[in-house]
Design a protein around this motif. Structure first.
Motif, PDB file in Angstrom:
ATOM      1  N   LEU A 153       0.830  -1.203   0.000  1.00 45.47           N
ATOM      2  CA  LEU A 153       0.000   0.000   0.000  1.00 45.47           C
ATOM      3  C   LEU A 153       0.867   1.257   0.000  1.00 45.47           C
ATOM      4  CD1 LEU A 153      -2.778   1.235   0.029  1.00 45.47           C
ATOM      5  CD2 LEU A 153      -2.831   1.000   2.520  1.00 45.47           C
TER       6      LEU A 153
ATOM      7  N   ASP B  92      -0.593  10.291   4.168  1.00 43.98           N
ATOM      8  CA  ASP B  92      -1.009   8.895   3.969  1.00 43.98           C
ATOM      9  C   ASP B  92       0.168   7.924   4.053  1.00 43.98           C
ATOM     10  OD1 ASP B  92      -3.494  10.007   3.576  1.00 43.98           O
ATOM     11  OD2 ASP B  92      -3.261  10.105   1.412  1.00 43.98           O
TER      12      ASP B  92
ATOM     13  N   ARG C  52      -9.032   0.610   5.375  1.00 40.69           N
ATOM     14  CA  ARG C  52     -10.226   1.320   4.920  1.00 40.69           C
ATOM     15  C   ARG C  52     -10.128   2.810   5.261  1.00 40.69           C
ATOM     16  NH1 ARG C  52     -15.148   3.004   6.934  1.00 40.69           N
ATOM     17  NH2 ARG C  52     -16.919   2.865   5.469  1.00 40.69           N
TER      18      ARG C  52
ATOM     19  N   LEU D  28      -7.479   4.449   2.927  1.00 40.93           N
ATOM     20  CA  LEU D  28      -7.945   4.573   1.555  1.00 40.93           C
ATOM     21  C   LEU D  28      -8.993   5.687   1.423  1.00 40.93           C
ATOM     22  CD1 LEU D  28      -8.199   0.799   0.557  1.00 40.93           C
ATOM     23  CD2 LEU D  28      -6.529   2.473  -0.246  1.00 40.93           C
TER      24      LEU D  28
ATOM     25  N   GLN E  51      -8.651   8.904  -0.923  1.00 41.59           N
ATOM     26  CA  GLN E  51      -9.726   9.349  -1.816  1.00 41.59           C
ATOM     27  C   GLN E  51      -9.997  10.840  -1.645  1.00 41.59           C
ATOM     28  OE1 GLN E  51     -13.157   9.945  -0.398  1.00 41.59           O
ATOM     29  NE2 GLN E  51     -13.705  10.841  -2.368  1.00 41.59           N
TER      30      GLN E  51
END
Length: 445
Positions: free
Chosen positions: A41, A108, A245, A248, A252
């Motif tokens: 990731l 992130d 989750r 992500l 987004q």
């Protein structure tokens, strides 16, 4: 959870159930997979950040290049502003994508990295602490039941072997009855063998059933212990899944520019700039600055004066005028657009992109005269003599209407040699013809 044996070859065939001995390893491996997925990731986010940066750089370079082309091109007026607004949009969008890149890497990427470090603890001997704890927990929960399962398998094998021997003894005894050569003593031995096999079958069956009963009695405890360790692994995996989750969703939000107020403003401003383009206004401007609307000092009779004579003596003309000499004619029209930065006329600018924007001089109606009407109609023919390309050494601002203006480094064409007063006649690439100091330029080798 059945384990069967093929009587002919004795190959063990087991199911793929979690409850089978050793099948907990898939659950343990999921912990190692979780660590690798965190790294995957991070790599995914890092690659997207590089794409955002590259796109921003390409937008900026595209905007810079086309700004120069439009500034030096023939487009003018409100349509030029609308066109330039497209490049401004690219620059502003580029800044937003650089912000996306920064958010992906500084927020992130770092968040995943820190979570991975906190969730997985490496051991001195290799592997992760969490993996070893799960492995030890499953092994401990499975060990007693696996031992009893082994006893059941041994009892089962012994019972099946006894049954096989019994069947073989019965077959031999049946065949011996048809053989008259066998004596009664041999037949008695075969019958005793059958009896012994039957007893062995009963004993092994009893032992097999007993071992299976003990295994069944220990199965609930085994399942409870395995379930407990499995739930611990589930909870660890649940944390990772929920974290992914969450991350992500943040990715987004960082990628979705449609919710950024500044992004909508960019295109609202672009739309307004384009709609503000007015063809009528542009044509009116061009008429006033480059067409019939320009001011003009038409030639009139002027009395001779000492000041005018000084101008003549400073610039000795090669060709004497007949009758009245007209001097000191100054342009009184609006000349503010001539030196306007980012002017739209290609005839008044240094041509950095001649192959893209310059009109063919043979088709240029302004190639022989100044686009602003500054050339002197009483000067000599500009094409007389040998033309030489020269380069300006210094900046020069024309003091009179028939003098050229240029910057250091600009190139122009010398069309007449230096006169006694140190002046040359030349032609700019825009087509304007005029005088300039001879010592301000050098010939291009």
């Amino acid at each position: 959870m059945s384990v069967t044996y093929d009587d002919s070859v004795g190959v063990e065939v087991s199911s793929d159930s979690f409850w089978e001995v050793g099948n907990y390893k898939r659950t343990v491996k999921r912990i190692d997979d979780g660590h690798r997925l965190c790294s995957d990731l991070m790599n995914c986010v890092h690659e997207r950040a590089r794409i955002e940066k590259a796109y921003a750089q390409q937008l900026t370079e595209w905007a810079r290049r086309w700004k120069q082309l439009v500034e030096k091109g023939p487009q003018y007026g409100t349509v030029e502003k609308a066109w330039m607004a497209v490049m401004s949009e690219a620059e502003r969008v580029s800044e937003l994508h650089l912000e996306v890149k920064a958010s992906l890497m500084n927020e992130d990427f770092e968040k995943i990295k820190n979570w991975q470090k906190e969730a997985f603890h490496k051991q001195m001997m290799g592997g992760f602490k969490e993996t070893k704890e799960a492995e030890d927990g499953f092994r401990k929960a499975q060990k007693p039941w696996a031992k009893k399962l082994k006893e059941v398998e041994a009892a089962k094998k012994a019972h099946h072997t006894a049954c096989k021997e019994e069947k073989l003894a019965i077959s031999r005894e049946a065949n011996s009855k048809a053989d008259p050569s066998l004596n009664p003593e041999q037949l008695k031995k075969l019958q005793d063998k059958i009896e012994k096999c039957k007893q062995d079958v009963l004993k092994t069956k009893e032992k097999y059933e007993k071992a299976l009963k003990e295994l069944d009695q220990s199965t609930p405890q085994y399942m409870e212990n395995m379930e407990q360790v499995f739930e611990q692994c589930q909870q660890f995996e649940e944390k990772r899944l929920r974290f992914f989750r969450e991350v992500l969703l943040e990715v987004q939000k960082h990628l979705d520019l449609s919710n950024v107020a500044g992004y909508k403003t960019i295109y609202r401003d672009l739309e307004q700039s384009i709609k503000a383009a007015d063809a009528v206004e542009d044509l009116r401007w061009f008429r006033a600055n480059h067409g019939p609307g320009m001011a003009m000092n038409w030639p009139q009779f002027e009395e001779w004066s000492a000041d005018l004579n000084r101008t003549l003596s400073r610039r000795e003309k090669k060709k004497a005028s007949d009758g009245v000499t007209l001097t000191g004619i100054n342009q009184t029209g609006d000349q503010s657009m001539q030196n306007k930065s980012g002017s739209v006329s290609s005839y008044e600018k240094t041509q950095s992109y001649p192959t893209d924007w310059s009109d063919d001089e043979s088709n240029n109606p302004f190639s022989s005269t100044d686009a602003n009407g500054d050339s002197n109609p009483f000067d000599e023919d500009a094409t007389s003599g040998t033309e030489v390309r020269v380069r300006a050494l210094y900046d020069y601002e024309g003091q009179e209407h028939d003098e050229l203006s240029f910057k250091a480094g600009d190139e122009l064409t010398k069309i007449e040699d230096e006169d006694e007063q140190g002046w040359c006649k030349g032609r700019l690439d825009s087509g304007q013809v005029g005088l300039y100091p001879a010592n301000y330029v050098e010939a291009i080798q």
